[in-house]
Design an enzyme around this catalytic site. Structure first.
Site, PDB file in Angstrom:
ATOM      1  N   ASP A  11      58.875  47.614  21.427  1.00 32.37           N
ATOM      2  CA  ASP A  11      58.583  46.207  21.632  1.00 32.37           C
ATOM      3  C   ASP A  11      59.900  45.488  21.342  1.00 32.37           C
ATOM      4  O   ASP A  11      60.785  46.041  20.677  1.00 32.37           O
ATOM      5  CB  ASP A  11      57.476  45.766  20.665  1.00 32.37           C
ATOM      6  CG  ASP A  11      57.290  44.258  20.656  1.00 32.37           C
ATOM      7  OD1 ASP A  11      57.152  43.672  21.747  1.00 32.37           O
ATOM      8  OD2 ASP A  11      57.307  43.663  19.573  1.00 32.37           O
ATOM      9  N   MET A  12      60.049  44.265  21.814  1.00 29.53           N
ATOM     10  CA  MET A  12      61.316  43.571  21.585  1.00 29.53           C
ATOM     11  C   MET A  12      61.244  42.632  20.386  1.00 29.53           C
ATOM     12  O   MET A  12      61.805  42.906  19.325  1.00 29.53           O
ATOM     13  CB  MET A  12      61.736  42.785  22.839  1.00 29.53           C
ATOM     14  CG  MET A  12      63.104  42.111  22.671  1.00 29.53           C
ATOM     15  SD  MET A  12      63.633  41.195  24.147  1.00 29.53           S
ATOM     16  CE  MET A  12      62.490  39.810  24.164  1.00 29.53           C
ATOM     17  N   ASP A  13      60.555  41.510  20.535  1.00 22.09           N
ATOM     18  CA  ASP A  13      60.574  40.471  19.497  1.00 22.09           C
ATOM     19  C   ASP A  13      59.921  40.955  18.206  1.00 22.09           C
ATOM     20  O   ASP A  13      58.774  41.393  18.199  1.00 22.09           O
ATOM     21  CB  ASP A  13      59.848  39.217  19.994  1.00 22.09           C
ATOM     22  CG  ASP A  13      60.595  38.549  21.148  1.00 22.09           C
ATOM     23  OD1 ASP A  13      61.811  38.332  21.006  1.00 22.09           O
ATOM     24  OD2 ASP A  13      59.971  38.259  22.177  1.00 22.09           O
TER      25      ASP A  13
END
Length: 199
Positions: A11-13
């Site tokens: 996942d990024m954030d």
């Protein structure tokens, strides 16, 4: 530690990228611009939900008529993100994992952000060269907690879902990983990475 998996999905954030303050600043400016109240616990609970869906939830919660189109409000927030990203984003401790497996295992980002915005944030962090694919909410029919995002990552990497490991910080994301048949790792629990988003 993750040698048993054939591919890695981040996942990024709040997971691969420390961007909580970036999105808090962007949301605060956007919601103030359009006269939508800011409910901090609600905003935190919606971490990982795409922008337009978040706005719909907020309008419903506060019984408001949309002050502008969802596209306009989304574009406004993305413009704020682009304007201030450099001030706020940096990689998390997961950078070590990404660097360790670079060139050895395919790695992707599966995010609730839109792909163009995600690409910009990842480039600001200087980690784009470590990742083979970025799958944002605009590239799938159903965003998290549906499994579509992570299944698309696996498909692009050419790896069976059950051979992928997913790093996530949100309940929605961990649910999506489970529904995709993948092992999900809670980065707060396992690595002490906390998303400083509307805390």
């Amino acid at each position: 530690m993750f040698d048993q998996y054939e591919a890695i999905i981040f996942d990024m954030d709040g997971t691969l990228v420390d961007s909580g303050q970036l999105h808090e600043v962007a949301w605060t400016e956007t919601l103030n611009q359009y006269g939508i109240p800011i409910d901090r616990p609600l905003m935190r609970s919606l971490a990982g939900v795409p922008t337009k869906k978040t706005i719909e939830i907020l309008l419903d919660k506060f019984s408001l008529e949309a002050p502008a189109s969802l596209d306009e409000m989304n574009d406004y927030k993305e413009a704020v993100v682009a304007k201030v990203a450099q001030q706020y984003v940096k990689p998390t401790a997961l950078l070590e994992v990404a660097e360790r497996y670079a060139g050895k295992k395919p790695m992707s980002v599966g995010t609730g952000a839109y792909t163009e915005e995600a690409r910009g944030i990842i480039e600001h962090c200087g980690i784009g060269h470590l990742l083979e694919h970025i799958v944002g909410a605009d590239l799938v029919a159903n965003p998290k907690p549906a499994p579509d995002t992570f299944l698309r990552c696996a498909e692009l990497m050419g790896v069976a879902p059950e051979k992928c490991v997913v790093f996530e910080d949100s309940k929605l994301g961990l649910e999506a990983a489970e529904r995709a048949g993948m092992v999900g790792i809670d980065v707060l629990e396992s690595l002490g990475i906390e998303n400083d988003y509307f805390l």
